[in-house]
Design an enzyme around this catalytic site. Structure first.
Site, PDB file in Angstrom:
ATOM      1  N   CYS A  49      39.146  42.988  45.024  1.00  0.00           N
ATOM      2  CA  CYS A  49      37.820  42.601  44.546  1.00  0.00           C
ATOM      3  C   CYS A  49      36.794  43.169  45.515  1.00  0.00           C
ATOM      4  CB  CYS A  49      37.721  41.078  44.493  1.00  0.00           C
ATOM      5  SG  CYS A  49      36.117  40.478  43.928  1.00  0.00           S
TER       6      CYS A  49
ATOM      7  N   HIS B 272      39.681  39.174  35.385  1.00  0.00           N
ATOM      8  CA  HIS B 272      39.133  39.086  36.750  1.00  0.00           C
ATOM      9  C   HIS B 272      37.593  39.079  36.719  1.00  0.00           C
ATOM     10  CE1 HIS B 272      39.164  40.209  41.182  1.00  0.00           C
ATOM     11  NE2 HIS B 272      37.915  40.457  40.830  1.00  0.00           N
ATOM     12  N   GLU B 273      37.023  40.014  35.941  1.00  0.00           N
ATOM     13  CA  GLU B 273      35.556  40.106  35.897  1.00  0.00           C
ATOM     14  C   GLU B 273      34.943  38.912  35.159  1.00  0.00           C
ATOM     15  OE1 GLU B 273      34.333  42.149  37.858  1.00  0.00           O
ATOM     16  OE2 GLU B 273      36.146  43.334  38.139  1.00  0.00           O
TER      17      GLU B 273
ATOM     18  N   HIS C 173      34.383  36.032  37.324  1.00  0.00           N
ATOM     19  CA  HIS C 173      33.147  36.116  38.125  1.00  0.00           C
ATOM     20  C   HIS C 173      31.960  35.493  37.382  1.00  0.00           C
ATOM     21  CE1 HIS C 173      34.195  38.348  41.720  1.00  0.00           C
ATOM     22  NE2 HIS C 173      34.800  39.298  41.031  1.00  0.00           N
TER      23      HIS C 173
HETATM   24 NI    NI Z   1      36.076  40.781  41.738  1.00  0.00          NI
END
Ligand code: NI
Length: 190
Positions: A98, A140-141, A144
Site C-alpha cells: 500500500c 483493497h482500494e 480505503h
Molecule cells: Ni492502499
C-alpha cells in the site's frame, strides 16, 4: 501535478469517505493528478483518501500484473461512489502492499469474486462482477474509501511484529522515493 501520499496514522485514512457529486470542483484535474501520482510511485491503485481527499473515489491500472493474471490486461479505470454488494468464493492469499505503508508487504486473504455498483468518470452507472487480481485491488482500494486499511486484515501477531515499522512510517523515519506527508513528523525536519 504529483500529490503527496499520506502515510499510515493520518486521520483521513480512517474516515468513511463522502459521496462524490457530479459537480465536484475540478474532478477531472484531480483524477489526472491521481494517475500521475500513482504512476510516479509505481502503484497499481490509489484511493482519494490516500491523497487527503475524503471522497469515495479510487483509480487503478493493474496492467503491470498482466503477465501473470490475464484479467489484468489493459485494466485501467476510475471508480466513483463504489459499493461492493457481494463477495464470493474461497479466500486466497496475495502479497499486498500500500502506498501509505512504504516497505510493508503482507499476505492478505480475500475472496476472489466481487459484485460492485459504481460510477465512472462520466458519472455513468455500472453494475459488474470482477475477479482475480482485479477484484483483489478493487477490494483493497474500496477499503480505503471505508476508512479501512490492509493492516486491519493482518493477524494480531503480524501487527505486533510490525508495530515499530508502522511507528517509523507515521514519523517519516523511512526511505521512500515518492512524495509523502507523515502525520507524526516533527516540525522543521525534512
Ligand atoms: Ni492502499
Amino acid at each position: 501535478m504529483i500529490l503527496p501520499v499520506v502515510a499510515y496514522g493520518h486521520p483521513t485514512l480512517r474516515k468513511v469517505a463522502k459521496e462524490v457529486q457530479p459537480d465536484h470542483p475540478d474532478l477531472e484535474q484531480f483524477i489526472a493528478d491521481m494517475f500521475e501520482t500513482m504512476y510516479q510511485s509505481d502503484g497499481v491503485g490509489l484511493a482519494a483518501p490516500q491523497v487527503n481527499q475524503s471522497i469515495r473515489l479510487f483509480i487503478m491500472d493493474v496492467s503491470p500484473y498482466a503477465d501473470k493474471y490475464p484479467e489484468a490486461q489493459g485494466f485501467k479505470k476510475v471508480f466513483i461512489n463504489p459499493s461492493i454488494y457481494k463477495e464470493e468464493g474461497e479466500e486466497w492469499a496475495f502479497n499486498e502492499g500500500c502506498l501509505s505503508f512504504p516497505g510493508v508487504r503482507e499476505d492478505i486473504m480475500r475472496k476472489p469474486f466481487i459484485y460492485m455498483k459504481y460510477q465512472d468518470e462520466h458519472f455513468h452507472s455500472h453494475d459488474e462482477r470482477f475477479e482475480g487480481i482485479v477484484a483483489r485491488v478493487i477490494q483493497h482500494e474500496y477499503d480505503h474509501t471505508q476508512g479501512k486499511l490492509f493492516v486491519d486484515k493482518m493477524s494480531a501477531l503480524r501487527k505486533m511484529l510490525l508495530k515499530g515499522k508502522l511507528t517509523d512510517i507515521s514519523k517519516g523515519n523511512i526511505d521512500v522515493f515518492y512524495r509523502m506527508t507523515f502525520p507524526l513528523q516533527k516540525k522543521g525536519k525534512k
